[in-house]
Design an enzyme around this catalytic site. Structure first.
Site, mmCIF file in Angstrom:
data_model
loop_
_atom_site.group_PDB
_atom_site.id
_atom_site.type_symbol
_atom_site.label_atom_id
_atom_site.label_comp_id
_atom_site.label_asym_id
_atom_site.label_seq_id
_atom_site.Cartn_x
_atom_site.Cartn_y
_atom_site.Cartn_z
ATOM 1 C CG ASP A 1 -1.886 -1.103 1.269
ATOM 2 O OD1 ASP A 1 -2.168 -1.673 0.202
ATOM 3 O OD2 ASP A 1 -2.380 -1.423 2.378
HETATM 4 N N1 URA Z 1 -1.449 -5.914 3.853
HETATM 5 C C1 URA Z 1 -1.880 -4.640 3.869
HETATM 6 O O1 URA Z 1 -2.913 -4.343 4.449
HETATM 7 N N2 URA Z 1 -1.158 -3.711 3.225
HETATM 8 C C2 URA Z 1 0.000 -3.973 2.597
HETATM 9 O O2 URA Z 1 0.622 -3.067 2.047
HETATM 10 C C3 URA Z 1 0.453 -5.297 2.590
HETATM 11 C C4 URA Z 1 -0.290 -6.249 3.221
#
Ligand code: URA
Length: 236
Positions: free
Chosen positions: A103
């Protein structure tokens, strides 16, 4: 290797385009201007440049990046800087891309490569490659959370996650833990903790399969993988 072939392999254009670059005097080999497209170079020893930009030798590229927050896991984005823009431009020319996604606000280990086959293996939902995250959450983590993660969290959309391993590092109003998951659904870690009533405040990936994030890399830092690291990933 012919100079024009090295430039094509380096992503500088078609044979015709790179010949024009060479004949226009844009290309140096070990600091010397070369205008003969057929000039022979050792691509692994010679320093070849188009203007200021280095030409990379042929072969697959494998990098690890410590992704910082605020950078998008993509090769192009209209709004945010991309992980590829953190690298010298010669890598982008070679067509590197990130393996899987983190993310915008997640930090940590991202593999960047030109090897589509390896990328596919590491992200295939059938292979269950473990991914370990360091996570800071709002709320007390308890043995109940460990048990629930082990049994498989049911997400808000009804999907039942594979068993995950939660290792609590600190339990308090704000808790810290490592969570290992074996799949990669959208926002998975955040959604798993949300189901336990805990908001994720900070998330960082620290390992993917056999590969650990190099602790000496600051956010935004990267390095090439060692041959041993590449070999271990290929065994996944
Ligand atoms: N899980 C999440 O919620 N975000 C990420 O970036 C990776 C795994």
């Amino acid at each position: 290797m012919r100079l024009d072939r090295m430039l094509v392999a380096g992503g500088f254009g078609t044979r015709k385009e790179v010949r024009a670059l060479i004949q226009e005097g844009m290309v140096t080999v070990d600091g010397e201007r070369i205008v003969d497209p057929g000039f022979k170079v050792d691509p692994f020893k010679a320093e070849v440049r188009v203007g200021e930009e280095k030409v990379m030798p042929p072969g697959r590229i494998y990098l690890m990046l410590n992704k910082p927050a605020g950078v998008v896991t993509s090769t192009a984005d209209p709004r945010y800087p991309t992980v590829i823009q953190l690298l010298p431009p010669e890598y982008a020319r070679r067509g590197v891309f990130p393996v899987g996604r983190l993310d915008l606000d997640t930090e940590g280990l991202l593999i960047i490569t030109t090897d589509g086959k390896l990328a596919h293996r590491l992200t295939s939902p059938r292979r269950h490659v473990p991914k370990r995250y360091f996570v800071r959450v709002h709320g007390y983590l308890t043995g109940e959370d460990v048990k629930a993660m082990q049994e498989g969290i049911v997400l808000e959309d009804g999907y039942k996650c594979l068993p995950a391993h939660l290792n609590i590092l600190y339990a308090g109003e704000i808790s810290e833990a490592e969570l290992t998951i074996y799949e990669g659904k959208y926002h998975q870690v955040k959604r798993m903790f949300a189901r336990r009533g805990k908001k994720v405040l900070y998330l960082k990936r620290v390992a993917m399969g056999p590969l650990e994030l190099d602790p000496s890399l600051p956010p935004g830092g990267w390095r090439e993988l060692t041959p041993d690291e590449v070999a271990a990933l290929k065994k996944v």
